[in-house]
Design a protein around this motif. Structure first.
Motif, PDB file in Angstrom:
ATOM      1  N   ALA A 189       0.845  -1.202   0.000  1.00 17.29           N
ATOM      2  CA  ALA A 189       0.000   0.000   0.000  1.00 17.29           C
ATOM      3  C   ALA A 189       0.878   1.249   0.000  1.00 17.29           C
ATOM      4  O   ALA A 189       1.870   1.314   0.731  1.00 17.29           O
ATOM      5  CB  ALA A 189      -0.916  -0.007   1.221  1.00 17.29           C
ATOM      6  N   PRO A 190       0.579   2.257  -0.831  1.00 18.41           N
ATOM      7  CA  PRO A 190       1.421   3.454  -0.899  1.00 18.41           C
ATOM      8  C   PRO A 190       1.548   4.161   0.452  1.00 18.41           C
ATOM      9  O   PRO A 190       0.576   4.269   1.207  1.00 18.41           O
ATOM     10  CB  PRO A 190       0.686   4.332  -1.907  1.00 18.41           C
ATOM     11  N   VAL A 191       2.765   4.632   0.719  1.00 23.40           N
ATOM     12  CA  VAL A 191       2.996   5.500   1.877  1.00 23.40           C
ATOM     13  C   VAL A 191       2.657   6.915   1.441  1.00 23.40           C
ATOM     14  O   VAL A 191       3.170   7.416   0.433  1.00 23.40           O
ATOM     15  CB  VAL A 191       4.460   5.425   2.354  1.00 23.40           C
ATOM     16  N   THR A 192       1.803   7.581   2.161  1.00 24.57           N
ATOM     17  CA  THR A 192       1.347   8.912   1.768  1.00 24.57           C
ATOM     18  C   THR A 192       2.383   9.962   2.162  1.00 24.57           C
ATOM     19  O   THR A 192       3.190   9.754   3.083  1.00 24.57           O
ATOM     20  CB  THR A 192       0.009   9.252   2.430  1.00 24.57           C
ATOM     21  N   PRO A 193       2.378  11.115   1.493  1.00 23.92           N
ATOM     22  CA  PRO A 193       3.273  12.206   1.900  1.00 23.92           C
ATOM     23  C   PRO A 193       3.080  12.602   3.358  1.00 23.92           C
ATOM     24  O   PRO A 193       4.046  12.943   4.046  1.00 23.92           O
ATOM     25  CB  PRO A 193       2.882  13.347   0.950  1.00 23.92           C
ATOM     26  N   GLU A 194       1.846  12.558   3.853  1.00 26.83           N
ATOM     27  CA  GLU A 194       1.586  12.888   5.261  1.00 26.83           C
ATOM     28  C   GLU A 194       2.265  11.887   6.179  1.00 26.83           C
ATOM     29  O   GLU A 194       2.863  12.265   7.203  1.00 26.83           O
ATOM     30  CB  GLU A 194       0.083  12.902   5.517  1.00 26.83           C
ATOM     31  N   GLU A 195       2.220  10.610   5.813  1.00 23.23           N
ATOM     32  CA  GLU A 195       2.875   9.586   6.635  1.00 23.23           C
ATOM     33  C   GLU A 195       4.396   9.734   6.585  1.00 23.23           C
ATOM     34  O   GLU A 195       5.082   9.528   7.593  1.00 23.23           O
ATOM     35  CB  GLU A 195       2.468   8.199   6.150  1.00 23.23           C
ATOM     36  N   MET A 196       4.926  10.095   5.433  1.00 18.43           N
ATOM     37  CA  MET A 196       6.380  10.267   5.299  1.00 18.43           C
ATOM     38  C   MET A 196       6.896  11.329   6.251  1.00 18.43           C
ATOM     39  O   MET A 196       7.989  11.210   6.816  1.00 18.43           O
ATOM     40  CB  MET A 196       6.727  10.660   3.857  1.00 18.43           C
ATOM     41  N   ALA A 197       6.118  12.387   6.441  1.00 21.54           N
ATOM     42  CA  ALA A 197       6.552  13.508   7.273  1.00 21.54           C
ATOM     43  C   ALA A 197       6.646  13.146   8.751  1.00 21.54           C
ATOM     44  O   ALA A 197       7.172  13.934   9.544  1.00 21.54           O
ATOM     45  CB  ALA A 197       5.613  14.692   7.083  1.00 21.54           C
ATOM     46  N   ARG A 198       6.171  11.981   9.129  1.00 24.21           N
ATOM     47  CA  ARG A 198       6.277  11.555  10.525  1.00 24.21           C
ATOM     48  C   ARG A 198       7.674  11.038  10.866  1.00 24.21           C
ATOM     49  O   ARG A 198       7.999  10.808  12.034  1.00 24.21           O
ATOM     50  CB  ARG A 198       5.246  10.446  10.802  1.00 24.21           C
ATOM     51  N   PHE A 199       8.522  10.878   9.839  1.00 28.18           N
ATOM     52  CA  PHE A 199       9.854  10.310  10.033  1.00 28.18           C
ATOM     53  C   PHE A 199      10.913  11.286   9.525  1.00 28.18           C
ATOM     54  O   PHE A 199      10.625  12.151   8.690  1.00 28.18           O
ATOM     55  CB  PHE A 199       9.953   8.975   9.282  1.00 28.18           C
ATOM     56  N   PRO A 200      12.152  11.175  10.034  1.00 24.39           N
ATOM     57  CA  PRO A 200      13.213  12.074   9.566  1.00 24.39           C
ATOM     58  C   PRO A 200      13.449  11.943   8.059  1.00 24.39           C
ATOM     59  O   PRO A 200      13.563  10.830   7.536  1.00 24.39           O
ATOM     60  CB  PRO A 200      14.443  11.606  10.361  1.00 24.39           C
ATOM     61  N   LEU A 201      13.513  13.087   7.391  1.00 22.19           N
ATOM     62  CA  LEU A 201      13.759  13.126   5.948  1.00 22.19           C
ATOM     63  C   LEU A 201      15.200  13.563   5.712  1.00 22.19           C
ATOM     64  O   LEU A 201      15.607  14.643   6.152  1.00 22.19           O
ATOM     65  CB  LEU A 201      12.780  14.097   5.273  1.00 22.19           C
ATOM     66  N   LEU A 202      15.971  12.737   5.038  1.00 20.41           N
ATOM     67  CA  LEU A 202      17.383  12.997   4.787  1.00 20.41           C
ATOM     68  C   LEU A 202      17.517  13.693   3.440  1.00 20.41           C
ATOM     69  O   LEU A 202      17.161  13.130   2.409  1.00 20.41           O
ATOM     70  CB  LEU A 202      18.168  11.684   4.802  1.00 20.41           C
ATOM     71  N   SER A 203      18.009  14.922   3.464  1.00 16.83           N
ATOM     72  CA  SER A 203      18.000  15.765   2.265  1.00 16.83           C
ATOM     73  C   SER A 203      19.410  15.964   1.717  1.00 16.83           C
ATOM     74  O   SER A 203      20.372  16.145   2.466  1.00 16.83           O
ATOM     75  CB  SER A 203      17.383  17.127   2.593  1.00 16.83           C
ATOM     76  N   THR A 204      19.527  15.959   0.384  1.00 17.62           N
ATOM     77  CA  THR A 204      20.794  16.212  -0.308  1.00 17.62           C
ATOM     78  C   THR A 204      20.770  17.606  -0.911  1.00 17.62           C
ATOM     79  O   THR A 204      19.995  17.883  -1.829  1.00 17.62           O
ATOM     80  CB  THR A 204      21.019  15.173  -1.422  1.00 17.62           C
TER      81      THR A 204
END
Length: 315
Positions: A189-204
């Motif tokens: 099942a797709p992970v939604t953008p809202e769900e992604m924001a609950r975890f640390p996002l590693l940015s380049t």
């Protein structure tokens, strides 16, 4: 035909490249006074000062740099033409390539290049930024710009970014998202953008040259904004962000070539969600005037075959 003192040209090229009279003398196996004499003779002939001298170090004047660009390229052409007639023009090639592309995609494939084409002695010149296309830098390039008119280009890869995390971190995400039911349907099942924001996002940073630019683009692809509450950890290069993801520190955005070869690619999980095209296209570039050199064309064909076989580009 009016030519400058020809013996002085290799001396000038060596001094300009090494920024040192003594280093040039050592490389050419002549005395430093002989180097100074040749440079003085060339400056007298041209009526221009070619170097600024500061102690043991020398730097090119504006006129010297312009002359070096032309003379350096011409000497390379003479060398290559001579090697071609001698039958071993493929002895050595310098390829300027982005560090991440080299480490994650190219280097693991080099044994296959050596097996198929042992006549090619490939030297890699690592670049963290888009390289300057010049014979002084390398014989051929991996680049994302196609503006140098003297060069020819072959498309290798169109970059897209997608989120990944470690196997262990995916298990943690599934628990926190209530997906640890053992259901295959839940896993896919797709992970939604809202769900992604609950975890640390590693940015380049280097992808878009701004903080969180990669995650901004990923959220825009879903017609959303990066939530202000999102915890973003910043890295200068994708290699660093991917390493942080491998050590369970959050979710990184990466691309196809970063995971296409290395055995540690199995350490990562590509999350079931959308990807975003960055707009960067990777090209193999070579000087058009050198298009008949067998070494360059052999390397070009091998790179393209590997990109097709590995799924980076279509046939």
């Amino acid at each position: 035909m009016r030519l400058p003192p020809l013996k002085a040209l290799p001396v000038f090229e060596a001094v300009a490249r090494l920024n040192s009279f003594s280093a040039a003398a050592e490389e050419l196996a002549i005395t430093q006074s002989a180097v100074s004499h040749q440079i003085k003779q060339l400056e007298t002939y041209l009526g221009e000062r070619l170097f600024w001298r500061s102690g043991r170090r020398v730097t090119l004047t504006d006129e010297g740099r312009q002359y070096f660009d032309a003379v350096g390229s011409a000497l390379f052409q003479i060398e290559r033409a001579s090697q071609q007639l001698l039958g071993h023009e493929e002895a050595r090639l310098r390829l300027s390539v982005f560090s991440s592309f080299a480490v994650r995609w190219l280097v693991p494939r080099l044994p296959e290049l050596q097996r198929l084409h042992p006549q090619i002695d490939l030297a890699l010149e690592m670049s963290s930024e888009n390289p300057v296309l010049s014979d002084r830098v390398a014989d051929c390039f991996i680049t994302i710009h196609t503006t140098a008119s003297a060069y020819s280009y072959e498309h290798v890869y169109t970059e897209r970014l997608f989120p990944v995390c470690s196997q262990d971190y995916w298990k943690r995400m599934r628990r926190e998202l209530g997906r640890d039911t053992g259901s295959e349907e839940q896993d896919e099942a797709p992970v939604t953008p809202e769900e992604m924001a609950r975890f640390p996002l590693l940015s380049t940073h280097s992808i878009f040259d701004k903080s969180a630019g990669d995650w901004d683009a990923w959220y825009r692809e879903a017609n959303e904004l990066l939530p202000s509450r999102a915890r973003v950890q910043h890295f200068s290069h994708m290699l660093l962000a991917l390493e942080a993801a491998r050590f369970h520190q959050g979710i990184a955005l990466t691309n196809d070539y970063m995971l296409s070869t290395r055995k540690d690619s199995e350490d990562f999980v590509r999350l079931p969600t959308h990807s975003v095209v960055t707009g960067d296209k990777f090209y193999f570039a070579w000087k058009t005037s050198r298009r008949r050199e067998r070494g360059i064309q052999t390397l070009r064909r091998w790179l393209l075959d590997e990109a097709i076989r590995g799924g980076l580009r279509g046939k």
